[in-house]
Design an enzyme around this catalytic site. Structure first.
Site, PDB file in Angstrom:
ATOM      1  N   GLU A   1       0.845  -1.195   0.000  1.00  0.00           N
ATOM      2  CA  GLU A   1       0.000   0.000   0.000  1.00  0.00           C
ATOM      3  C   GLU A   1       0.876   1.239   0.000  1.00  0.00           C
ATOM      4  OE1 GLU A   1      -3.535  -1.913   2.846  1.00  0.00           O
ATOM      5  OE2 GLU A   1      -2.396  -0.183   3.532  1.00  0.00           O
TER       6      GLU A   1
ATOM      7  N   GLU B   1      -5.205   7.438   6.793  1.00  0.00           N
ATOM      8  CA  GLU B   1      -4.197   8.484   6.886  1.00  0.00           C
ATOM      9  C   GLU B   1      -4.829   9.728   6.245  1.00  0.00           C
ATOM     10  OE1 GLU B   1      -1.310   7.806   8.416  1.00  0.00           O
ATOM     11  OE2 GLU B   1       0.097   9.347   7.755  1.00  0.00           O
TER      12      GLU B   1
ATOM     13  N   LYS C   1       2.441   4.404   1.369  1.00  0.00           N
ATOM     14  CA  LYS C   1       2.602   4.906   2.738  1.00  0.00           C
ATOM     15  C   LYS C   1       2.532   6.427   2.662  1.00  0.00           C
ATOM     16  CE  LYS C   1       5.472   4.660   6.869  1.00  0.00           C
ATOM     17  NZ  LYS C   1       5.177   6.017   7.326  1.00  0.00           N
TER      18      LYS C   1
ATOM     19  N   ARG D   1      -3.141   9.038  16.444  1.00  0.00           N
ATOM     20  CA  ARG D   1      -2.318   7.859  16.706  1.00  0.00           C
ATOM     21  C   ARG D   1      -2.115   7.657  18.204  1.00  0.00           C
ATOM     22  NH1 ARG D   1       2.617   6.137  17.695  1.00  0.00           N
ATOM     23  NH2 ARG D   1       3.643   4.669  16.293  1.00  0.00           N
TER      24      ARG D   1
ATOM     25  N   PHE E   1      -7.273   2.730   5.062  1.00  0.00           N
ATOM     26  CA  PHE E   1      -6.459   1.533   4.861  1.00  0.00           C
ATOM     27  C   PHE E   1      -6.906   0.339   5.706  1.00  0.00           C
ATOM     28  CE2 PHE E   1      -3.763   4.141   7.759  1.00  0.00           C
ATOM     29  CZ  PHE E   1      -3.655   3.269   8.828  1.00  0.00           C
TER      30      PHE E   1
ATOM     31  N   LYS F   1       7.321  -1.384   6.967  1.00  0.00           N
ATOM     32  CA  LYS F   1       7.377  -0.105   6.252  1.00  0.00           C
ATOM     33  C   LYS F   1       8.689   0.016   5.493  1.00  0.00           C
ATOM     34  CE  LYS F   1       8.656   2.160  10.556  1.00  0.00           C
ATOM     35  NZ  LYS F   1       8.349   3.075  11.599  1.00  0.00           N
TER      36      LYS F   1
ATOM     37  N   ARG G   1      -2.262   9.841  11.068  1.00  0.00           N
ATOM     38  CA  ARG G   1      -3.061   8.625  11.202  1.00  0.00           C
ATOM     39  C   ARG G   1      -4.326   8.939  11.992  1.00  0.00           C
ATOM     40  NH1 ARG G   1      -0.528   2.860  12.783  1.00  0.00           N
ATOM     41  NH2 ARG G   1      -2.366   1.574  12.495  1.00  0.00           N
TER      42      ARG G   1
ATOM     43  N   ARG H   1       3.927  -4.151  17.389  1.00  0.00           N
ATOM     44  CA  ARG H   1       4.830  -3.827  16.279  1.00  0.00           C
ATOM     45  C   ARG H   1       5.522  -5.122  15.880  1.00  0.00           C
ATOM     46  NH1 ARG H   1       7.073   0.845  14.623  1.00  0.00           N
ATOM     47  NH2 ARG H   1       6.814   2.034  16.525  1.00  0.00           N
TER      48      ARG H   1
END
Ligand code: AMP
Length: 585
Positions: free
Chosen positions: A250, A301, A252, A272, A341, A424, A257, A418
């Site tokens: 996708e 985003e 970025k 976020r 997203f 990313k 966010r 994470r």
């Protein structure tokens, strides 16, 4: 419960530099707190009157507080101001002044936590033309009955300068020990917290019921959940190696966010770091209102967008939306576009348990139903071919994006985690570190020459999760425009502390130290072994830390990140190891 008990524990907490001792204090506090007020006590620890995202504001300025201290102590405003000038902190000023009064009078009424909270709530609720007078009366009557130590913490709380600096991890550890006798149960508490970010309610259930009681706290619209995060990679082949075949790629986007929550006609937007940001985007709220969906949680985003050229604008343009007042004046001048997203909840169904592919399909069905040009789906392809991914990466860069997000097709939505389920890949994968870092400002050197009156260089830190400390990693003095210097100075002046903050770990000599709060984005050429910085100290080499070489401010204040969301020492170690590996080829 006496407010003095809390004030004494706060005082002990402020003196300690050890996370373990801090947790001990918290455990004692939780064990002594009656269950009917545990919720409030948790919010108090977080420096809030209620949930952070409820945005309840006390609206008490320094002037009014000074008046209240004067009124309750029988001193003149001038006397209080003079004392404040010497002491430098209004909480301490209230304490010093109350000491004198306290010796002379007998307390009329014992202050309880309940009374303090009730008064705070009344203060928050009082609006209108008489509100200032009412607030003054409320504060001074509370101070009238307060001991010196209580006065200090009442004032600090009211002004928002409490800053106990207690990380959520520490509260969760202490809750686990206090309610179950064992730290091992922190995992279950944290899992609940990931999808139901209200530690007050979690604590209440833990003490009223038990650990199992937490099962009733499920993902709910209007309650923000902790966002899923991505690991960084420097090469798309790394991502392909982690999958059995194809991967979703996708764009970025470089914006803000946002979690969009809809429950009937109520729409709320969360950042976020789970702050309510609904007021920044009334235009988006209007579009979402028209959706034929009753309840949902979407992730997106938001980017600044030029309607004529149809191009994404730089991140900085979004700053115009961060206003408290007159937002309508800037709506047309600074239009935004929302790129969806993910979807986490729909009409009673918790979608986080579904795989990426299914969530994306559901998301597509919703967006195609509601074609509106301010809201779109994020550009995406699914591919297993390196050259296709590289082409898509190039396209993303041409469109003004930071790079790509690569997502495993069978990945569930793991709130707060994470992992390599999301990866990313940023533009800078041509430099050796492969990414920018988000670092917290812990100190500064005063500026000279052109920079007189501002800071000349800033000392920055990574966050070490294990010790809950900020470890210095570089000094940065380049990349700042004059406007940046002013902006950063004005932000940082709220966080100046007299000596190195208790959770800051640095052996540098600085002119100024800060409570670690402000996060900046930094680029650097490489990570080196350092004799003077404390980041990841002793891990790569005994008696040495890690540091950044040629660090440069990349002109982004990360208002969306809390200091605990900065790049961590473990991430720095990973980046260092990767760099060493690359050097070998
Ligand atoms: P970073 O802030 O560098 O850790 O990168 C993660 C951030 O990228 C997320 O928190 C989002 O704000 C942003 N982002 C941009 N596009 C996407 C996307 N397609 N999927 C997920 N996150 C995205």
């Amino acid at each position: 419960m006496d407010f003095l008990t809390i004030a004494e524990i706060f005082e002990d907490m402020q003196k300690t530099r050890s996370r373990l001792i801090l947790i001990d204090h918290l455990v004692i506090l939780f064990k002594t707190t009656p269950v009917n007020i545990i919720k409030q006590v948790i919010y108090l620890l977080q420096g809030k009157l209620s949930l952070a995202y409820e945005g309840v504001e006390l609206g008490l300025g320094e002037k009014l507080t000074i008046k209240a201290i004067a009124e309750s102590s029988g001193r003149s405003v001038k006397e209080v101001e003079d004392k404040y000038g010497i002491v430098g902190d209004l909480g301490e000023t209230a304490k010093e002044i109350a000491k004198f009064k306290y010796q002379k009078t007998l307390l009329s009424e014992q202050i309880t936590v309940e009374r303090v909270f009730l008064t705070f709530e009344k203060i928050a609720k009082s609006t209108g033309s008489l509100s200032q007078i009412i607030k003054l009366r409320l504060v001074s009557s509370l101070l009238n009955d307060a001991t010196p130590l209580e006065s200090k913490y009442i004032i600090k709380f009211l002004l928002g300068t409490l800053r106990l600096g207690i990380a959520e991890y520490s509260i969760i550890d202490a809750l686990s020990i206090a309610s179950t006798g064992n730290k091992i149960n922190r995992k279950k508490i944290e899992e609940t917290y990931n999808v139901y970010t209200d530690l007050g309610t979690i604590a209440e259930i833990l003490f009223k019921k038990n650990l199992e009681g937490l099962n009733e706290l499920q993902i709910t619209p209007l309650k923000p959940i902790r966002p899923m995060l991505a690991e960084r990679i420097t090469d798309p082949t790394e991502a392909l190696k982690k999958t059995n075949g194809a991967i979703a790629c996708e764009f970025k986007l470089d914006g803000e966010r946002v979690q969009i929550h809809k429950d009937g006609s109520e729409i709320q937007l969360f950042s976020r770091s789970l702050e309510k940001i609904t007021n920044h985007y009334p235009d988006i709220v209007e579009v979402i209102k028209k959706y034929q969906i009753h309840k949902c949680i979407l992730e997106a985003e938001i980017v600044s967008f030029d309607l004529e050229s149809k191009k994404i604008q730089p991140f900085q343009e979004l700053m115009h939306r961060k206003r408290k007042h007159n937002i309508n004046d800037v709506l047309l001048k600074y239009p935004v576009k929302v790129f969806l997203f993910d979807i986490l909840y729909l009409e009673g169904d918790n979608l986080t348990k579904y795989e990426y592919t299914k969530r994306r399909k559901i998301l597509e069905s919703i967006v195609s139903e509601n074609k509106h040009n301010t809201i779109a789906l994020v550009n995406q392809i699914v591919s297993s071919k390196l050259n296709q991914i590289e082409n898509f990466f190039r396209k993303a860069k041409e469109a003004g994006c930071e790079g790509l997000m690569l997502k495993q097709l069978d990945s569930k939505y793991r709130a707060g985690a994470r992992e390599f389920l999301w990866m990313k890949l940023k533009k800078e994968y041509d430099n050796r570190i492969g990414d920018s870092l988000d670092l917290t400002v812990i100190g500064a050197l005063l500026g000279k020459g052109k920079r007189t009156g501002y800071y000349g260089a800033l000392l920055l830190a990574v966050y070490d999760k294990n010790s809950d400390t900020f470890q210095s990693v570089c000094k940065v003095g380049t990349g700042f425009s004059d406007r940046d210097l002013e902006l950063i100075y004005n932000e940082l002046k709220n966080y100046v502390v007299e000596e190195k903050y208790y959770n800051v770990n640095s052996s540098m000599k600085m002119d100024i130290w800060f409570n670690p709060k402000l996060v900046l984005e930094i680029r650097a050429s490489e990570i080196t072994i350092s004799p003077s910085h404390t980041a990841a100290y002793g891990i790569i080499r005994k008696n040495f830390g890690l540091a950044l070489r040629f660090p440069k401010y990349s002109r982004k204040i990360r208002f969306d990140k809390k200091p605990e969301d900065s790049t961590t020492s473990s991430e720095l170690i990973e980046l260092y190891k990767r760099q060493v590996k690359q050097n070998k080829f």
